[in-house]
Design an enzyme around this catalytic site. Structure first.
Site, PDB file in Angstrom:
ATOM      1  N   HIS A 198      62.003  17.982 -38.391  1.00  0.00           N
ATOM      2  CA  HIS A 198      63.244  17.407 -37.851  1.00  0.00           C
ATOM      3  C   HIS A 198      64.228  16.996 -38.941  1.00  0.00           C
ATOM      4  O   HIS A 198      65.398  16.728 -38.637  1.00  0.00           O
ATOM      5  CB  HIS A 198      62.936  16.174 -36.993  1.00  0.00           C
ATOM      6  N   ASP A 241      51.083  18.369 -30.897  1.00  0.00           N
ATOM      7  CA  ASP A 241      51.481  17.467 -29.828  1.00  0.00           C
ATOM      8  C   ASP A 241      51.737  18.188 -28.508  1.00  0.00           C
ATOM      9  O   ASP A 241      52.132  17.561 -27.524  1.00  0.00           O
ATOM     10  CB  ASP A 241      52.694  16.626 -30.227  1.00  0.00           C
TER      11      ASP A 241
END
Length: 366
Positions: free
Chosen positions: A124, A248
């Site tokens: 990110h 995740d």
């Protein structure tokens, strides 16, 4: 047979982004026992921190100085979801160094493949902004390192984290040397990664996003790899494959709503290994991103390592054939519609992965 390399360091635990952050040292607590179960099959490489000049390959000098200024301070809030502690700058530099060392080891042929088990994660992180628990963009810096040091022209970055790798996409969206392929849950943080985000300028067509509705799992991910990633990768003909390996999307992870299991991650790994063997002398390096359920993270990492080290060989085709194509076909169709003008291979139906011949000469983008 060359061994699988592992790059990890106890100093990653020194990064403490705050007691309420899911990206805390405890998320990796069960990984040491997983690594012990592969005794004799793995080679542990030394991890050294990246220096300022290496960080500035991708990030602005002002941003690197901003993160450096957090060193020695008890806590620094970088934005609403990302913080740094006194040792975070060191941990982040070690993470970058580990990923570069993993890349060097597979590019030089010393290792069959490598997995950098690091934190903080990176995909990110933008040119001059921390976000999503990420400080420096580890996989992007590894790619920039490979381009600079090994005189290569084509790198495939695959991101299977449940969240879209906005930072990696934006850093390379105008660079045709990097093919960025992301499969992620949508809608979900950070809100980027739509089908129509395809890159810009000379990099148009070299960004491929596959946003997936919640609730899909192993078979659907395998089918996405078989029907979309494999043909484009063969046309692109990478000289190195890097993976933003987030876990995740596991069914037990608190931050996603997908249904992946360790079986699925093993199959994705096997698919990438087959591509790497055919296209780029097996050069494959994985970088840990997300994964916030410690037991599931350890199990998934173990499944990936079993594939990388040859302990298991997943049957990718049979898993892919079990996909819920009623739910998946709209995703496959939309991605093909967007990208078939760039990649002629997406206009054709795909044979099973195990039936694919050796890749043809590099044809590039159309």
């Amino acid at each position: 047979m060359k061994p699988t390399g592992i790059l990890t360091d106890h100093r990653f635990h020194f990064h403490d982004p705050g007691e309420h952050s899911p990206e805390n040292p405890g998320r990796m607590a069960e990984l040491p026992s997983t690594l012990l179960s592969f005794a004799g099959l793995l080679v542990f490489l030394e991890v050294n921190p990246a220096d300022q000049a290496q960080l500035e390959r991708i990030h602005s000098p002002a941003y690197v100085r901003q993160i450096a200024a957090t060193a020695g301070r008890e806590y620094t809030a970088l934005n609403g979801d990302t913080g740094a502690s006194a040792e975070s700058y060191l941990a982040a530099r070690l993470a970058v160094g580990a990923c570069q060392s993993a890349t060097e080891a597979v590019m030089s042929g010393r290792l069959a493949n490598a997995f950098a088990l690091i934190r903080p994660p990176g995909h990110h992180a933008e040119f001059s902004r921390a976000m999503g628990y990420c400080l420096f963009n580890n996989v992007a810096l590894a790619a920039a390192f490979a381009l600079d040091h090994f005189n290569i022209r084509r790198i495939l970055i695959v991101d299977w984290d449940v969240h879209h790798g906005n930072g990696t996409q934006h850093l390379f969206e105008a660079d045709p040397r990097i093919l960025f392929f992301s499969v992620h849950q949508s809608p979900l943080y950070p809100g980027t990664g739509s089908f129509t985000e395809v890159g810009r300028g000379p990099g148009e067509g070299y960004t491929i996003n596959v946003p997936m509705p919640k609730g899909l799992g192993d078979a659907e991910y395998a089918a996405v790899f078989q029907h979309l990633l494999v043909p484009v990768a063969e046309a692109f003909f990478p000289e190195l494959i890097l993976v933003s390996a987030g876990f995740d999307s596991h069914r037990l992870d608190p931050l996603g709503a997908m249904k992946m299991s360790s079986t699925g991650f093993a199959a994705l790994t096997r698919c990438l290994m087959m591509l790497a063997d055919r296209l780029c002398y097996g050069r494959l390096a994985l970088v840990l991103e997300g994964g916030y359920h410690p037991a599931s993270l350890a199990k998934c990492v173990g499944a990936v390592l079993a594939e990388l080290s040859g302990v298991t060989i997943s049957a990718v085709d049979s898993l892919s054939a079990q996909a819920d194509f009623k739910r998946l076909n709209p995703v496959l169709t939309r991605c093909r519609q967007v990208h078939q003008s760039f990649w002629s291979c997406l206009r054709q139906s795909r044979p099973q992965i195990s039936q694919l011949p050796s890749a043809p000469e590099y044809g590039g983008i159309l």
